[in-house]
Design an enzyme around this catalytic site. Structure first.
Site, PDB file in Angstrom:
ATOM      1  N   LYS A 171      -2.120  13.543  19.016  1.00 44.45           N
ATOM      2  CA  LYS A 171      -2.299  12.122  19.359  1.00 44.45           C
ATOM      3  C   LYS A 171      -1.028  11.403  18.918  1.00 44.45           C
ATOM      4  O   LYS A 171      -0.965  10.882  17.794  1.00 44.45           O
ATOM      5  CB  LYS A 171      -3.481  11.529  18.587  1.00 44.45           C
ATOM      6  CG  LYS A 171      -4.850  12.051  18.939  1.00 44.45           C
ATOM      7  CD  LYS A 171      -5.892  11.283  18.112  1.00 44.45           C
ATOM      8  CE  LYS A 171      -7.214  11.970  18.081  1.00 44.45           C
ATOM      9  NZ  LYS A 171      -8.137  11.362  17.085  1.00 44.45           N
ATOM     10  N   ASP A 218     -14.727  19.149  15.078  1.00 45.34           N
ATOM     11  CA  ASP A 218     -16.056  18.678  14.688  1.00 45.34           C
ATOM     12  C   ASP A 218     -16.126  17.180  14.476  1.00 45.34           C
ATOM     13  O   ASP A 218     -15.116  16.503  14.287  1.00 45.34           O
ATOM     14  CB  ASP A 218     -16.469  19.342  13.371  1.00 45.34           C
ATOM     15  CG  ASP A 218     -15.703  18.752  12.180  1.00 45.34           C
ATOM     16  OD1 ASP A 218     -14.458  18.728  12.226  1.00 45.34           O
ATOM     17  OD2 ASP A 218     -16.349  18.291  11.218  1.00 45.34           O
ATOM     18  N   LYS A 245     -11.495  24.583   9.520  1.00 46.38           N
ATOM     19  CA  LYS A 245     -12.206  25.480  10.408  1.00 46.38           C
ATOM     20  C   LYS A 245     -11.818  25.223  11.862  1.00 46.38           C
ATOM     21  O   LYS A 245     -12.064  26.041  12.742  1.00 46.38           O
ATOM     22  CB  LYS A 245     -13.733  25.254  10.252  1.00 46.38           C
ATOM     23  CG  LYS A 245     -14.236  25.414   8.845  1.00 46.38           C
ATOM     24  CD  LYS A 245     -15.660  24.876   8.741  1.00 46.38           C
ATOM     25  CE  LYS A 245     -16.088  24.815   7.291  1.00 46.38           C
ATOM     26  NZ  LYS A 245     -17.290  23.996   7.096  1.00 46.38           N
ATOM     27  N   GLY A 246     -11.237  24.054  12.088  1.00 46.03           N
ATOM     28  CA  GLY A 246     -11.070  23.557  13.458  1.00 46.03           C
ATOM     29  C   GLY A 246     -10.293  24.458  14.400  1.00 46.03           C
ATOM     30  O   GLY A 246     -10.552  24.479  15.597  1.00 46.03           O
ATOM     31  N   GLU A 270      -2.963  24.947  14.285  1.00 44.28           N
ATOM     32  CA  GLU A 270      -3.796  23.799  13.914  1.00 44.28           C
ATOM     33  C   GLU A 270      -4.536  23.283  15.147  1.00 44.28           C
ATOM     34  O   GLU A 270      -4.111  23.506  16.281  1.00 44.28           O
ATOM     35  CB  GLU A 270      -2.878  22.730  13.287  1.00 44.28           C
ATOM     36  CG  GLU A 270      -3.522  21.437  12.844  1.00 44.28           C
ATOM     37  CD  GLU A 270      -4.648  21.549  11.835  1.00 44.28           C
ATOM     38  OE1 GLU A 270      -5.629  22.266  12.095  1.00 44.28           O
ATOM     39  OE2 GLU A 270      -4.568  20.870  10.791  1.00 44.28           O
ATOM     40  N   ASP A 271      -5.663  22.622  14.908  1.00 48.25           N
ATOM     41  CA  ASP A 271      -6.432  22.082  16.036  1.00 48.25           C
ATOM     42  C   ASP A 271      -5.835  20.789  16.569  1.00 48.25           C
ATOM     43  O   ASP A 271      -5.673  20.619  17.769  1.00 48.25           O
ATOM     44  CB  ASP A 271      -7.917  21.890  15.649  1.00 48.25           C
ATOM     45  CG  ASP A 271      -8.121  21.031  14.399  1.00 48.25           C
ATOM     46  OD1 ASP A 271      -7.124  20.594  13.771  1.00 48.25           O
ATOM     47  OD2 ASP A 271      -9.292  20.804  14.033  1.00 48.25           O
ATOM     48  N   ASP A 315      -2.764  14.484  14.185  1.00 51.62           N
ATOM     49  CA  ASP A 315      -3.199  13.089  14.323  1.00 51.62           C
ATOM     50  C   ASP A 315      -2.161  12.193  13.647  1.00 51.62           C
ATOM     51  O   ASP A 315      -1.115  11.926  14.222  1.00 51.62           O
ATOM     52  CB  ASP A 315      -4.602  12.982  13.708  1.00 51.62           C
ATOM     53  CG  ASP A 315      -5.251  11.633  13.912  1.00 51.62           C
ATOM     54  OD1 ASP A 315      -4.897  10.932  14.856  1.00 51.62           O
ATOM     55  OD2 ASP A 315      -6.135  11.275  13.112  1.00 51.62           O
ATOM     56  N   VAL A 317     -12.098  13.097  19.320  1.00 54.20           N
ATOM     57  CA  VAL A 317     -12.567  14.187  20.184  1.00 54.20           C
ATOM     58  C   VAL A 317     -13.280  15.279  19.389  1.00 54.20           C
ATOM     59  O   VAL A 317     -13.010  15.475  18.191  1.00 54.20           O
ATOM     60  CB  VAL A 317     -11.397  14.822  20.983  1.00 54.20           C
ATOM     61  CG1 VAL A 317     -10.858  13.854  22.025  1.00 54.20           C
ATOM     62  CG2 VAL A 317     -10.279  15.299  20.063  1.00 54.20           C
ATOM     63  N   ARG A 374     -18.622  21.885  17.139  1.00 52.24           N
ATOM     64  CA  ARG A 374     -17.522  22.851  17.221  1.00 52.24           C
ATOM     65  C   ARG A 374     -17.748  23.845  18.365  1.00 52.24           C
ATOM     66  O   ARG A 374     -16.813  24.451  18.860  1.00 52.24           O
ATOM     67  CB  ARG A 374     -17.388  23.637  15.915  1.00 52.24           C
ATOM     68  CG  ARG A 374     -16.975  22.794  14.713  1.00 52.24           C
ATOM     69  CD  ARG A 374     -16.595  23.699  13.551  1.00 52.24           C
ATOM     70  NE  ARG A 374     -16.563  23.003  12.274  1.00 52.24           N
ATOM     71  CZ  ARG A 374     -15.529  22.311  11.810  1.00 52.24           C
ATOM     72  NH1 ARG A 374     -14.429  22.196  12.531  1.00 52.24           N
ATOM     73  NH2 ARG A 374     -15.583  21.725  10.629  1.00 52.24           N
TER      74      ARG A 374
HETATM   75  P1  IMP Z   1      -3.888  14.213  10.325  1.00 47.06           P
HETATM   76  O1  IMP Z   1      -4.270  12.767  10.508  1.00 47.06           O
HETATM   77  O2  IMP Z   1      -2.779  14.609  11.275  1.00 47.06           O
HETATM   78  O3  IMP Z   1      -3.552  14.493   8.906  1.00 47.06           O
HETATM   79  O4  IMP Z   1      -5.152  15.083  10.731  1.00 47.06           O
HETATM   80  C1  IMP Z   1      -6.102  15.443   9.774  1.00 47.06           C
HETATM   81  C2  IMP Z   1      -7.276  16.179  10.331  1.00 47.06           C
HETATM   82  O5  IMP Z   1      -8.166  15.220  10.865  1.00 47.06           O
HETATM   83  C3  IMP Z   1      -7.066  17.170  11.467  1.00 47.06           C
HETATM   84  O6  IMP Z   1      -6.654  18.443  11.045  1.00 47.06           O
HETATM   85  C4  IMP Z   1      -8.485  17.228  12.022  1.00 47.06           C
HETATM   86  O7  IMP Z   1      -9.273  18.140  11.264  1.00 47.06           O
HETATM   87  C5  IMP Z   1      -8.988  15.823  11.803  1.00 47.06           C
HETATM   88  N1  IMP Z   1      -8.957  15.035  13.048  1.00 47.06           N
HETATM   89  C6  IMP Z   1      -8.047  14.135  13.449  1.00 47.06           C
HETATM   90  N2  IMP Z   1      -8.366  13.602  14.649  1.00 47.06           N
HETATM   91  C7  IMP Z   1      -9.534  14.206  15.014  1.00 47.06           C
HETATM   92  C8  IMP Z   1     -10.388  14.097  16.172  1.00 47.06           C
HETATM   93  O8  IMP Z   1     -10.162  13.341  17.131  1.00 47.06           O
HETATM   94  N3  IMP Z   1     -11.489  14.889  16.163  1.00 47.06           N
HETATM   95  C9  IMP Z   1     -11.807  15.747  15.151  1.00 47.06           C
HETATM   96  N4  IMP Z   1     -11.036  15.881  14.056  1.00 47.06           N
HETATM   97  C10 IMP Z   1      -9.916  15.114  13.989  1.00 47.06           C
HETATM   98 MG    MG Z   2     -12.083  18.379  10.751  1.00 48.62          MG
END
Ligand code: IMP
Ligand code: MG
Length: 180
Positions: free
Chosen positions: A134, A162, A46-47, A102-103, A106, A156, A168
């Protein structure tokens, strides 16, 4: 009135003006890059919904949108990055120019898995646009053509992101801090 959460306060990392300015810049960049082409945007729920809504108003292009919902790390170790598709696309992406919206990028595990999965459907092109990144957290190298802001390794919320489905609706990107 400052937003608060049960354990403390939210410190603004990126304010509304900075967000709007950067989203506009990304829109202009994407519009230049895709001029004269049809672009199919896939919003990861949803982000990314707030980001998508603001971004497409800066795209004077021939576009279409679709949505996908995923949950990270289903039935597996977190580092596998395996994602479960909770809501799949309504559209067929074969032969189309596709951009994943994508939001936050990470560890990169989610987008790495997701883009590999989408590539098997045969899009003509597949690029990534992530509002936040990040870089110090990266486990899988993911090539995102468009990134709004690189941020430090802090959790964040806001502008779609969220914590346990909350915050959100914050108009800013904020860090959760302990009240002192
Ligand atoms: P990934 O670690 O790149 O696979 O990210 C997975 C998901 O974790 C992202 O799409 C976000 O939904 C969530 N996420 C990662 N870091 C944050 C943050 O700082 N705040 C909120 N959601 C996060
Ligand atoms: Mg999330």
């Amino acid at each position: 009135m400052p937003f608060s959460h049960p354990d403390g306060l939210l410190k603004v990392l990126i304010d509304e003006h900075q967000l709007q300015q950067r989203v506009k810049e990304l829109g202009e960049q994407i519009s230049r890059d895709y001029q004269g082409r049809h672009l199919h945007l896939i919003c990861i729920l949803k982000g990314a919904c707030i980001f998508l809504a603001d971004l497409i108003r800066h795209l004077p292009l021939d576009i279409s949108i679709d949505f996908m919902a995923v949950s990270s790390y289903a039935n597996s170790l977190p580092t596998s990055g395996e994602v479960k598709i909770l809501k799949d696309l309504d559209s067929i992406i074969q032969g189309r120019e596709v951009m994943v919206i994508e939001d936050i990028l990470d560890t990169g595990l989610t987008l790495d898995y997701l883009t590999r999965s989408l590539r098997t459907r045969g899009p003509k092109s597949l690029t990534i646009c992530s509002l936040l990144s990040k870089p110090t957290r990266r486990i899988k190298e993911v090539n995102a053509a468009y990134v709004g802001f690189e941020i430090p390794d802090e959790f964040v919320v806001g502008y779609g992101l969220d914590f346990a489905e909350r915050y959100r609706n914050l108009p800013t990107i904020s860090v959760m801090t302990k009240d002192e």
